[in-house]
Design a protein around this motif. Structure first.
Motif, PDB file in Angstrom:
ATOM      1  N   ARG A   8      -0.562  22.162 -23.944  1.00  0.00           N
ATOM      2  CA  ARG A   8       0.529  21.680 -24.798  1.00  0.00           C
ATOM      3  C   ARG A   8       1.808  22.486 -24.577  1.00  0.00           C
ATOM      4  N   ILE A  49      -2.016  26.960 -33.937  1.00  0.00           N
ATOM      5  CA  ILE A  49      -2.466  25.903 -33.036  1.00  0.00           C
ATOM      6  C   ILE A  49      -1.247  25.062 -32.704  1.00  0.00           C
ATOM      7  N   GLU A  99      -0.277  21.347 -33.881  1.00  0.00           N
ATOM      8  CA  GLU A  99      -1.248  20.792 -34.842  1.00  0.00           C
ATOM      9  C   GLU A  99      -0.534  19.913 -35.854  1.00  0.00           C
ATOM     10  N   THR A 118      -5.024  24.867 -26.472  1.00  0.00           N
ATOM     11  CA  THR A 118      -3.745  24.157 -26.484  1.00  0.00           C
ATOM     12  C   THR A 118      -2.826  24.606 -25.354  1.00  0.00           C
ATOM     13  N   ALA A 156      -6.925  20.070 -31.236  1.00  0.00           N
ATOM     14  CA  ALA A 156      -6.753  21.534 -31.268  1.00  0.00           C
ATOM     15  C   ALA A 156      -6.690  22.035 -32.696  1.00  0.00           C
TER      16      ALA A 156
END
Lengths: 273, 427
Positions: free
Chosen positions: B318, B117, B120, B315, B167
């Motif tokens: 991101r 992730i 994270e 994600t 996430a």
């Protein structure tokens, strides 16, 4: 008495416009599965809405006798139900099946001809129009139940297999699809029942106006029984989830198979069957 | 990721989610109580410092060591945990990064750039815990490395959008449950385990309106605290099994070393649900739930890997922040490398020269005592000669040390020099 009256150019043009709009809606709906970016939601709603609006005008001018008009009516009901269910599901998943199906039905209607079938005496009678509209609505609801069931099984398979791709992302939650299947069946049964009853009432009032073939009668009753069974297992036997989805698919498949079988034995576009 | 240096340097040896499947990672995972023993074994093989980072996604040994035999010790240690040893042993699943690559690797890990992730934040706490658990064995270089890794993680999260949005595996669990049930409000959930992950995931569910009915744990005290906060009831694990018949969601995150939700315990109970869907979220490592349970038709079982896959999809946005985060990692790697490269070189050279000069002075003084007849000018010549000789002797080591420092290999060479000349190890 008119016999094989030619259909007006306006009706055909309106159907062609509806077909184009439904085709465009289908392309937008399926775009994410072909690796394209999803279309803006406003477009995926506005285009079938515009198609349905044009289609309503076209259907209102049709004489609802024969295969073409029946298919057109069925397609319109399906699109309207698709738009309604998208509101219920808060997503456009139903259109993955409904949009191409409606496009195909309108295409078939155009191919088989939109002119009314052999006899049109009494075809503008309110009972008859209601009979066709409610029967088409009942069938469209059955088709919607089938679509919800198919979506359910696909999403179920993805969730069980722990795949988190496009189907997982784009399809609605299982319970919402199950709910849609139930609502469609439960609403479809009275609609079809009323359609059948109206046909009986119409037959009693205007006996001899429209010829009802045995095949039509057999298929109508068979469809009603199948839909009744699907509702019974859901409501009385409390079937739900995968089993109910399989039942819906089996029922719809049987109705379709019987229709094709009867159509093959009695070809012609004079009647819907 | 290799540079090929063979002297003492920073190394990372391990496996992660990219190189090993979940069932292998499960075997390599080290509980906190196992860390000192594992590190002691690697250090006995020649490492001068070590930190073991073991999470559900990775087991990594950060070492200050020679390539051999410390690295061999790590592979051997991990290999012992495999039930069937592949031809390449544990190294078949693993990787080694050295020196600057190892530093960059840890910085990327602590920033969340190396997580399933992306971005994270849980990894930041896990890096801190690993550092603290290994504090006694880390040594000065790894202390500095982990300290700066936490700083890099914080910088990336505050200066970029890498950590924006939710996430985590826990939020992914909510998303998956939502794909089964639609609206989660009013659904019932039972929680097995009372650790941080269980609490985090239970909170995520509770935030969505899920009713936390039970919190079951081996020790009741912690379960009671969570249950009170989320409105459930604390029970023992054995009391929880019958509730699998009625709950909608089971969230499992115990610290048990083996599956606790087994077919024998809940198979019949779940079978009696009459097809009602049950979503089981297994966030534990090793897994809490026997995978055979998923064979039951309306059971939807998801483990950490599944949920992290879902979260990873969330994600995507991101990813736009990766370049900015990588720039920070690179800048900080340069800073660390500059520190590491020059680590103790100047003081060591000074100390070395001072020591040698002491020796020289002592010896010159001793020789001059025996050579009373020399004139002051001759004495000065001898003194000058001894100093010139010393400079000649120390010239090459000094140049080599400075060059090694510039190339980031100073620490290993310094340690060798200190050993050779009997100096104290660098602070």
């Amino acid at each position: 008495m008119s016999w094989a009256r030619p259909v007006s150019g306006v009706i055909v043009t309106l159907h062609l416009v509806a077909l184009a709009l439904y085709g465009l809606a289908t392309a937008l709906t399926l775009a994410p599965f072909m690796g394209f970016r999803p279309a803006p939601r406003v477009l995926t709603i506005a285009i079938p809405c515009a198609g349905a609006a044009v289609h309503v005008v076209a259907v209102s001018q049709l004489t609802l006798v024969g295969l073409g008009p029946a298919l057109s009516m069925l397609a319109l009901c399906l699109v309207l139900l698709q738009l309604a269910s998208e509101r219920l599901l808060r997503g456009s998943a139903v259109s993955f099946f409904a949009a191409p199906l409606a496009t195909g039905l309108v295409g078939l209607a155009l191919l088989s001809g939109l002119a009314p079938g052999a006899e049109t005496v009494g075809a503008r009678n309110t009972w008859f129009v209601l009979h066709v509209a409610l029967s088409a609505l009942g069938l469209a609801l059955m088709a919607l139940a089938f679509i919800a069931a198919a979506l359910y099984l696909l999403q179920f398979r993805e969730l069980k297999a722990r795949r988190f791709g496009q189907i997982f992302q784009l399809f609605p939650p299982l319970e919402r699809l199950d709910q849609l299947n139930r609502v469609a069946l439960v609403a479809g049964f009275p609609a079809l029942t009323l359609g059948v009853l109206l046909a009986l009432g119409y037959g009693a009032q205007f006996s001899g106006g429209l010829h009802v073939a045995k095949a039509q009668l057999v298929w109508g009753i068979f469809t009603w029984v199948v839909l009744g069974w699907a509702v019974w297992v859901r409501v009385v036997r409390h079937w739900a989830g995968r089993r109910a989805a399989l039942a819906s698919i089996a029922g719809f498949g049987a109705v379709l198979l019987v229709y094709v079988a009867l159509k093959l034995t009695q070809p012609g576009a004079e009647r819907f069957l | 990721m290799t540079t090929g240096h063979m002297e003492m340097g920073i190394k990372v040896v391990g496996v992660n989610h990219r190189t090993a499947p979940l069932d292998v990672r499960e075997r390599f995972a080290h509980g906190a109580h196992e860390v000192p023993g594992a590190l002691a074994r690697v250090m006995a093989a020649g490492a001068s410092g070590g930190v073991l980072l073991s999470t559900c996604n990775r087991t990594e040994f950060y070492l200050v060591a020679d390539d051999e035999p410390a690295l061999e010790a790590v592979w051997s240690l991990l290999g012992e945990r495999l039930s069937s040893t592949p031809s390449g042993g544990a190294r078949e699943y693993g990787y080694i990064a050295r020196d600057r690559d190892a530093v960059r690797h840890l910085y990327r890990v602590s920033s969340g750039l190396d997580s399933i992730i992306l971005g994270e934040s849980q990894i930041q706490g896990q890096v801190r815990e690993a550092w603290e658990a290994s504090r006694a064995q880390a040594g000065p270089v790894l202390h500095r490395l982990f300290q700066t890794a936490l700083h890099v993680g914080s910088r990336v999260r505050t200066e970029t959008g890498l950590g924006m949005g939710t996430a985590s595996a826990a939020s992914a669990g909510v998303a998956v449950a939502g794909k089964i049930f639609g609206d989660l409000a009013g659904r019932r959930a039972l929680i097995l385990g009372a650790g941080d992950m269980a609490e985090l995931a239970a909170t995520c569910l509770s935030d969505q309106g899920v009713q936390i009915t039970l919190v079951a744990n081996r020790t009741q005290e912690r379960a009671r605290a969570i249950a009170e906060r989320l409105g459930g009831k604390a029970v023992s694990l054995d009391e929880a099994w019958p509730h699998f018949a009625t709950t909608d969601i089971a969230l499992c995150s115990t610290a048990a070393p083996h599956a606790v939700v087994t077919w024998e315990r809940v198979g019949t109970i779940i079978g009696a649900r009459r097809g009602k869907p049950l979503c089981i979220l297994d966030l534990a490592m090793p897994r809490d739930v026997d995978p055979a349970i998923a064979q039951l038709e309306n059971v939807f079982l998801y483990d950490v890997d599944d949920l992290q896959t879902v979260a990873a999809q969330a994600t995507a946005r991101r990813r736009d922040e990766i370049p900015a985060a990588e720039r920070i990692v690179e800048d900080e790697t340069d800073l660390f490398w500059a520190w590491y490269g020059g680590l103790g070189v100047v003081p060591t050279i000074k100390e070395l020269r001072a020591r040698m000069d002491d020796v020289r002075a002592t010896e010159v003084e001793r020789v001059l005592r025996q050579l009373d007849h020399l004139s002051p000018a001759d004495r000065a010549q001898v003194e000058q000669f001894s100093q010139a000789l010393l400079n000649k002797f120390l010239h090459q080591p000094t140049i080599a040390l400075k060059k090694a420092a510039e190339e980031g290999r100073g620490y290993g060479l310094l340690e060798a020099v200190r050993r050779l000349f009997g100096m104290e190890p660098p602070a």
